[in-house]
Motif scaffolding. Sequence first.
Motif, PDB file in Angstrom:
ATOM      1  N   GLN A 139       0.789  -0.964  -0.007  1.00 29.40           N
ATOM      2  CA  GLN A 139      -0.401  -0.230  -0.120  1.00 29.40           C
ATOM      3  C   GLN A 139       0.748   1.627  -0.088  1.00 29.40           C
ATOM      4  OE1 GLN A 139      -3.171  -0.652  -0.504  1.00 29.40           O
ATOM      5  NE2 GLN A 139      -4.763  -1.519   1.176  1.00 29.40           N
ATOM      6  N   TRP A 140       1.889   1.032   0.992  1.00 27.41           N
ATOM      7  CA  TRP A 140       3.085   2.013   0.890  1.00 27.41           C
ATOM      8  C   TRP A 140       3.659   2.628  -0.047  1.00 27.41           C
ATOM      9  CZ3 TRP A 140       7.541   3.351  -0.172  1.00 27.41           C
ATOM     10  CH2 TRP A 140       8.348   4.306   0.110  1.00 27.41           C
ATOM     11  N   GLU A 141       4.057   1.355  -0.424  1.00 25.61           N
ATOM     12  CA  GLU A 141       4.528   1.552  -2.941  1.00 25.61           C
ATOM     13  C   GLU A 141       3.092   1.955  -3.623  1.00 25.61           C
ATOM     14  OE1 GLU A 141       8.235  -0.931  -3.802  1.00 25.61           O
ATOM     15  OE2 GLU A 141       6.340  -2.529  -3.919  1.00 25.61           O
ATOM     16  N   ALA A 142       2.406   2.027  -3.293  1.00 22.40           N
ATOM     17  CA  ALA A 142       1.153   2.470  -4.191  1.00 22.40           C
ATOM     18  C   ALA A 142       1.414   3.736  -3.800  1.00 22.40           C
ATOM     19  CB  ALA A 142      -0.225   1.424  -4.183  1.00 22.40           C
ATOM     20  N   LYS A 143       1.415   4.011  -2.899  1.00 27.04           N
ATOM     21  CA  LYS A 143       0.417   5.332  -3.100  1.00 27.04           C
ATOM     22  C   LYS A 143       1.784   6.009  -3.123  1.00 27.04           C
ATOM     23  CE  LYS A 143      -0.205   8.489   1.187  1.00 27.04           C
ATOM     24  NZ  LYS A 143      -0.444   8.543   2.821  1.00 27.04           N
ATOM     25  N   ALA A 144       2.902   5.585  -2.543  1.00 31.46           N
ATOM     26  CA  ALA A 144       4.791   6.886  -3.797  1.00 31.46           C
ATOM     27  C   ALA A 144       4.410   6.862  -4.843  1.00 31.46           C
ATOM     28  CB  ALA A 144       5.696   5.751  -2.619  1.00 31.46           C
ATOM     29  N   SER A 145       4.388   5.912  -5.631  1.00 31.92           N
ATOM     30  CA  SER A 145       4.389   6.185  -6.835  1.00 31.92           C
ATOM     31  C   SER A 145       3.189   7.151  -7.585  1.00 31.92           C
ATOM     32  CB  SER A 145       3.696   4.634  -7.440  1.00 31.92           C
ATOM     33  OG  SER A 145       1.722   3.996  -7.580  1.00 31.92           O
TER      34      SER A 145
END
Length: 316
Positions: free
Chosen positions: A308-314
Amino acid sequence: MAGSPPVIIWGREVENLLHYRDLIPRLEEALGKFSRRDSAEVIQPVRTTVPLQRHSGFLGLMPTYMENDGVLSTKFVCFYKREAGSTLPAVQATVVLLDPEYGNVKAVMDGEVITGMRTAAVSAISAKLLMRPGAEVLAILGTGKQALSHYNVFTEMFSFKEVRVWSRTKEGAERFVHSVSGAATVCGSVEEAVRGADVIVTVTRCTEPVLYGQWVKPGAHVAAVGACRPDWRELDDVLMKEAVVYADSREGAISESGDVILSGAEVFAELGDVINGTKPAHREKTTVFKSLGMGVEDAVSAKLVFDQWEAKASKL
Protein backbone atom coordinates in the motif's frame (compact mmCIF):
# COMPACT_ATOMS: atom_id res chain seq x y z
CA MET A 1 15.66 -2.79 -4.59
CA ALA A 2 18.88 -4.05 -3.02
CA GLY A 3 21.11 -1.20 -1.90
CA SER A 4 18.24 1.21 -1.37
CA PRO A 5 17.83 2.52 2.18
CA PRO A 6 15.00 0.88 4.10
CA VAL A 7 11.67 2.61 4.30
CA ILE A 8 10.51 3.58 7.79
CA ILE A 9 6.74 3.49 8.25
CA TRP A 10 5.51 4.98 11.52
CA GLY A 11 2.41 3.95 13.44
CA ARG A 12 0.10 6.69 12.18
CA GLU A 13 0.90 5.80 8.57
CA VAL A 14 0.43 2.09 9.26
CA GLU A 15 -3.03 2.95 10.59
CA ASN A 16 -3.82 4.81 7.37
CA LEU A 17 -2.59 1.98 5.13
CA LEU A 18 -3.97 -1.09 6.93
CA HIS A 19 -7.70 -1.88 6.75
CA TYR A 20 -9.62 -4.91 7.97
CA ARG A 21 -11.43 -5.36 4.65
CA ASP A 22 -8.06 -5.97 2.97
CA LEU A 23 -6.36 -7.72 5.86
CA ILE A 24 -8.91 -10.37 6.83
CA PRO A 25 -9.01 -12.32 3.53
CA ARG A 26 -5.19 -12.34 3.40
CA LEU A 27 -5.02 -13.64 6.96
CA GLU A 28 -7.56 -16.38 6.20
CA GLU A 29 -5.45 -17.48 3.26
CA ALA A 30 -2.26 -17.40 5.37
CA LEU A 31 -3.83 -19.43 8.21
CA GLY A 32 -4.86 -22.07 5.70
CA LYS A 33 -1.37 -22.18 4.19
CA PHE A 34 0.22 -22.49 7.62
CA SER A 35 -1.97 -25.46 8.61
CA ARG A 36 -1.18 -27.33 5.39
CA ARG A 37 2.43 -27.63 6.66
CA ASP A 38 3.84 -27.24 3.15
CA SER A 39 7.44 -26.09 3.62
CA ALA A 40 7.21 -23.97 0.48
CA GLU A 41 4.19 -22.14 1.84
CA VAL A 42 5.22 -21.06 5.35
CA ILE A 43 8.40 -21.55 7.36
CA GLN A 44 7.74 -20.28 10.87
CA PRO A 45 9.44 -21.56 14.03
CA VAL A 46 7.74 -21.19 17.39
CA ARG A 47 8.43 -17.77 18.89
CA THR A 48 11.81 -17.48 20.64
CA THR A 49 11.63 -15.58 23.92
CA VAL A 50 14.34 -13.87 25.93
CA PRO A 51 13.40 -13.09 29.56
CA LEU A 52 13.74 -9.48 30.72
CA GLN A 53 13.69 -10.38 34.40
CA ARG A 54 14.42 -6.94 35.82
CA HIS A 55 11.42 -5.55 33.95
CA SER A 56 9.03 -8.52 34.34
CA GLY A 57 8.89 -9.01 30.60
CA PHE A 58 10.07 -10.92 27.57
CA LEU A 59 11.52 -10.18 24.16
CA GLY A 60 9.89 -12.34 21.50
CA LEU A 61 11.47 -12.98 18.08
CA MET A 62 9.08 -14.09 15.31
CA PRO A 63 10.76 -14.77 11.94
CA THR A 64 8.71 -16.02 8.96
CA TYR A 65 9.47 -16.95 5.36
CA MET A 66 6.70 -17.47 2.80
CA GLU A 67 8.63 -18.79 -0.20
CA ASN A 68 5.82 -18.85 -2.77
CA ASP A 69 4.78 -15.32 -1.80
CA GLY A 70 8.32 -13.95 -1.60
CA VAL A 71 7.81 -12.61 1.93
CA LEU A 72 10.56 -12.61 4.57
CA SER A 73 10.00 -10.80 7.85
CA THR A 74 10.78 -10.73 11.55
CA LYS A 75 8.85 -9.15 14.37
CA PHE A 76 10.56 -8.04 17.56
CA VAL A 77 7.99 -7.80 20.36
CA CYS A 78 8.46 -6.94 24.03
CA PHE A 79 5.60 -7.93 26.33
CA TYR A 80 5.32 -7.39 30.07
CA LYS A 81 3.48 -8.42 33.19
CA ARG A 82 2.30 -5.03 34.45
CA GLU A 83 0.85 -4.24 37.84
CA ALA A 84 -2.69 -2.88 38.10
CA GLY A 85 -2.73 0.84 37.37
CA SER A 86 0.62 0.81 35.57
CA THR A 87 0.93 3.44 32.83
CA LEU A 88 3.70 1.52 31.06
CA PRO A 89 2.81 -0.29 27.82
CA ALA A 90 2.13 -4.03 27.99
CA VAL A 91 3.34 -4.60 24.42
CA GLN A 92 5.80 -2.84 22.10
CA ALA A 93 6.65 -4.21 18.68
CA THR A 94 8.60 -3.55 15.47
CA VAL A 95 8.29 -5.47 12.19
CA VAL A 96 11.17 -5.72 9.72
CA LEU A 97 10.46 -6.69 6.10
CA LEU A 98 13.41 -8.06 4.09
CA ASP A 99 14.15 -8.93 0.49
CA PRO A 100 14.42 -12.74 0.50
CA GLU A 101 16.78 -12.81 -2.51
CA TYR A 102 19.29 -10.17 -1.41
CA GLY A 103 18.75 -10.26 2.35
CA ASN A 104 18.60 -6.49 2.73
CA VAL A 105 16.01 -4.69 4.87
CA LYS A 106 13.23 -3.25 2.71
CA ALA A 107 11.13 -1.66 5.46
CA VAL A 108 11.01 -1.11 9.20
CA MET A 109 7.52 -0.42 10.47
CA ASP A 110 5.68 0.16 13.70
CA GLY A 111 4.54 -3.24 14.95
CA GLU A 112 2.12 -2.09 17.60
CA VAL A 113 -0.63 -1.23 15.12
CA ILE A 114 0.05 -4.40 13.11
CA THR A 115 -0.03 -6.54 16.26
CA GLY A 116 -3.29 -5.02 17.45
CA MET A 117 -5.06 -5.25 14.11
CA ARG A 118 -3.90 -8.69 12.98
CA THR A 119 -4.63 -10.18 16.41
CA ALA A 120 -8.13 -8.74 16.47
CA ALA A 121 -8.71 -9.77 12.86
CA VAL A 122 -7.78 -13.40 13.60
CA SER A 123 -10.09 -13.39 16.64
CA ALA A 124 -12.85 -12.13 14.35
CA ILE A 125 -12.05 -14.92 11.88
CA SER A 126 -12.41 -17.41 14.76
CA ALA A 127 -15.84 -15.97 15.55
CA LYS A 128 -16.84 -16.07 11.89
CA LEU A 129 -15.96 -19.78 11.80
CA LEU A 130 -17.11 -20.89 15.26
CA MET A 131 -19.79 -18.68 16.82
CA ARG A 132 -23.44 -19.67 16.56
CA PRO A 133 -25.58 -17.93 13.93
CA GLY A 134 -27.63 -15.06 15.31
CA ALA A 135 -25.17 -14.11 18.05
CA GLU A 136 -26.42 -10.94 19.75
CA VAL A 137 -24.26 -10.22 22.81
CA LEU A 138 -20.50 -9.54 22.80
CA ALA A 139 -18.52 -9.28 26.04
CA ILE A 140 -15.00 -7.82 26.14
CA LEU A 141 -12.84 -8.38 29.22
CA GLY A 142 -10.06 -5.81 29.31
CA THR A 143 -9.90 -2.24 28.06
CA GLY A 144 -6.40 -1.77 26.63
CA LYS A 145 -5.32 -1.33 23.02
CA GLN A 146 -6.16 -4.92 22.13
CA ALA A 147 -9.66 -4.42 23.52
CA LEU A 148 -10.11 -1.39 21.26
CA SER A 149 -8.92 -3.20 18.14
CA HIS A 150 -11.21 -6.12 18.96
CA TYR A 151 -14.16 -3.81 19.50
CA ASN A 152 -13.50 -2.12 16.16
CA VAL A 153 -13.27 -5.27 14.04
CA PHE A 154 -16.05 -7.18 15.82
CA THR A 155 -18.50 -4.33 15.43
CA GLU A 156 -17.39 -3.82 11.82
CA MET A 157 -17.82 -7.50 10.88
CA PHE A 158 -20.85 -8.49 12.97
CA SER A 159 -24.17 -6.99 14.10
CA PHE A 160 -24.28 -7.42 17.86
CA LYS A 161 -27.25 -5.91 19.66
CA GLU A 162 -25.27 -5.43 22.87
CA VAL A 163 -21.59 -4.98 23.75
CA ARG A 164 -20.55 -5.34 27.40
CA VAL A 165 -17.19 -4.25 28.77
CA TRP A 166 -15.35 -5.11 31.99
CA SER A 167 -12.10 -3.70 33.35
CA ARG A 168 -10.23 -4.15 36.60
CA THR A 169 -11.17 -0.54 37.35
CA LYS A 170 -14.49 1.17 36.73
CA GLU A 171 -12.61 4.25 35.50
CA GLY A 172 -10.83 2.20 32.86
CA ALA A 173 -14.07 0.70 31.62
CA GLU A 174 -15.76 4.11 31.47
CA ARG A 175 -12.83 5.62 29.53
CA PHE A 176 -13.04 2.76 27.06
CA VAL A 177 -16.79 3.15 26.55
CA HIS A 178 -16.39 6.89 25.93
CA SER A 179 -13.54 6.29 23.46
CA VAL A 180 -15.33 3.90 21.10
CA SER A 181 -17.45 5.00 18.17
CA GLY A 182 -20.47 2.83 18.99
CA ALA A 183 -22.46 1.73 22.01
CA ALA A 184 -21.05 -0.30 24.91
CA THR A 185 -22.12 -0.97 28.50
CA VAL A 186 -19.85 -0.95 31.55
CA CYS A 187 -20.20 -4.04 33.77
CA GLY A 188 -19.15 -4.14 37.40
CA SER A 189 -17.92 -7.75 37.37
CA VAL A 190 -16.71 -10.39 34.95
CA GLU A 191 -19.74 -12.54 35.76
CA GLU A 192 -22.12 -9.68 34.95
CA ALA A 193 -20.34 -9.10 31.64
CA VAL A 194 -20.30 -12.70 30.42
CA ARG A 195 -23.58 -14.19 31.69
CA GLY A 196 -25.66 -14.92 28.59
CA ALA A 197 -23.02 -13.54 26.20
CA ASP A 198 -22.75 -15.28 22.82
CA VAL A 199 -19.15 -14.21 22.18
CA ILE A 200 -16.55 -13.41 24.85
CA VAL A 201 -13.18 -11.78 24.13
CA THR A 202 -10.52 -11.91 26.86
CA VAL A 203 -7.78 -9.33 26.34
CA THR A 204 -6.58 -8.85 29.91
CA ARG A 205 -3.23 -8.61 31.64
CA CYS A 206 -4.32 -11.31 34.09
CA THR A 207 -1.97 -14.15 34.97
CA GLU A 208 -4.60 -16.09 36.98
CA PRO A 209 -8.01 -17.22 35.70
CA VAL A 210 -10.56 -14.42 35.39
CA LEU A 211 -13.19 -16.21 33.28
CA TYR A 212 -14.93 -19.23 34.81
CA GLY A 213 -16.75 -21.93 32.91
CA GLN A 214 -19.76 -21.86 35.21
CA TRP A 215 -20.54 -18.35 33.96
CA VAL A 216 -20.26 -19.15 30.25
CA LYS A 217 -23.41 -19.81 28.24
CA PRO A 218 -23.42 -23.26 26.58
CA GLY A 219 -22.57 -22.81 22.92
CA ALA A 220 -20.76 -19.49 23.47
CA HIS A 221 -17.54 -18.72 21.63
CA VAL A 222 -14.51 -17.43 23.57
CA ALA A 223 -11.57 -15.70 21.90
CA ALA A 224 -8.79 -15.87 24.51
CA VAL A 225 -6.01 -13.43 23.61
CA GLY A 226 -4.15 -12.60 26.83
CA ALA A 227 -2.01 -14.97 28.93
CA CYS A 228 0.71 -15.67 26.36
CA ARG A 229 3.14 -17.46 28.69
CA PRO A 230 3.14 -21.06 29.98
CA ASP A 231 2.39 -19.94 33.55
CA TRP A 232 -0.16 -17.20 32.73
CA ARG A 233 -3.90 -17.86 32.53
CA GLU A 234 -7.22 -16.15 31.81
CA LEU A 235 -9.57 -19.17 31.65
CA ASP A 236 -10.28 -21.77 34.34
CA ASP A 237 -10.03 -25.56 34.06
CA VAL A 238 -13.79 -26.04 33.78
CA LEU A 239 -14.06 -23.88 30.67
CA MET A 240 -10.93 -25.28 29.04
CA LYS A 241 -11.96 -28.90 29.58
CA GLU A 242 -15.63 -28.49 28.61
CA ALA A 243 -15.00 -26.45 25.46
CA VAL A 244 -13.74 -27.52 22.06
CA VAL A 245 -10.36 -25.76 21.87
CA TYR A 246 -8.98 -24.29 18.65
CA ALA A 247 -5.67 -22.43 18.19
CA ASP A 248 -3.83 -20.46 15.56
CA SER A 249 -0.84 -22.81 16.00
CA ARG A 250 -1.15 -26.15 17.82
CA GLU A 251 2.60 -26.18 18.47
CA GLY A 252 2.49 -22.65 19.81
CA ALA A 253 -0.46 -23.39 22.09
CA ILE A 254 1.04 -26.49 23.69
CA SER A 255 4.37 -24.76 24.31
CA GLU A 256 3.28 -21.20 25.23
CA SER A 257 -0.31 -21.17 26.52
CA GLY A 258 -0.80 -21.54 30.25
CA ASP A 259 -4.53 -21.95 29.63
CA VAL A 260 -3.80 -25.08 27.57
CA ILE A 261 -0.78 -26.43 29.44
CA LEU A 262 -2.01 -26.01 33.03
CA SER A 263 -5.55 -27.23 32.34
CA GLY A 264 -4.42 -30.28 30.39
CA ALA A 265 -6.92 -29.41 27.66
CA GLU A 266 -6.51 -30.85 24.18
CA VAL A 267 -6.24 -28.59 21.15
CA PHE A 268 -8.82 -29.99 18.75
CA ALA A 269 -7.77 -28.07 15.65
CA GLU A 270 -6.11 -24.98 14.21
CA LEU A 271 -8.21 -22.30 12.57
CA GLY A 272 -6.40 -23.15 9.34
CA ASP A 273 -7.73 -26.72 9.59
CA VAL A 274 -11.28 -25.37 9.63
CA ILE A 275 -10.52 -23.01 6.73
CA ASN A 276 -9.03 -25.92 4.76
CA GLY A 277 -12.01 -28.15 5.56
CA THR A 278 -9.90 -30.83 7.26
CA LYS A 279 -11.49 -30.30 10.72
CA PRO A 280 -15.08 -29.27 11.54
CA ALA A 281 -16.31 -26.07 13.17
CA HIS A 282 -18.29 -27.17 16.24
CA ARG A 283 -20.66 -24.19 16.30
CA GLU A 284 -23.21 -26.09 18.38
CA LYS A 285 -20.73 -26.52 21.25
CA THR A 286 -18.89 -24.11 23.52
CA THR A 287 -15.67 -23.19 21.74
CA VAL A 288 -12.44 -21.53 22.79
CA PHE A 289 -10.00 -20.00 20.33
CA LYS A 290 -6.62 -19.69 22.05
CA SER A 291 -4.71 -16.94 20.27
CA LEU A 292 -0.93 -16.80 20.66
CA GLY A 293 -0.17 -14.79 17.52
CA MET A 294 2.04 -16.01 14.69
CA GLY A 295 4.82 -14.60 12.57
CA VAL A 296 2.89 -15.41 9.39
CA GLU A 297 0.17 -13.00 10.53
CA ASP A 298 2.77 -10.25 10.93
CA ALA A 299 4.40 -11.12 7.59
CA VAL A 300 1.12 -10.88 5.67
CA SER A 301 0.22 -7.63 7.43
CA ALA A 302 3.64 -6.07 6.81
CA LYS A 303 3.55 -7.07 3.13
CA LEU A 304 0.12 -5.46 2.79
CA VAL A 305 1.32 -2.26 4.47
CA PHE A 306 4.42 -2.10 2.27
CA ASP A 307 2.44 -2.75 -0.93
CA GLN A 308 0.00 0.00 0.00
CA TRP A 309 2.90 2.33 0.81
CA GLU A 310 4.52 1.63 -2.59
CA ALA A 311 1.23 2.20 -4.42
CA LYS A 312 0.75 5.50 -2.61
CA ALA A 313 4.37 6.59 -3.25
CA SER A 314 4.06 5.84 -6.98
CA LYS A 315 1.23 8.35 -7.27
CA LEU A 316 3.23 11.21 -5.78
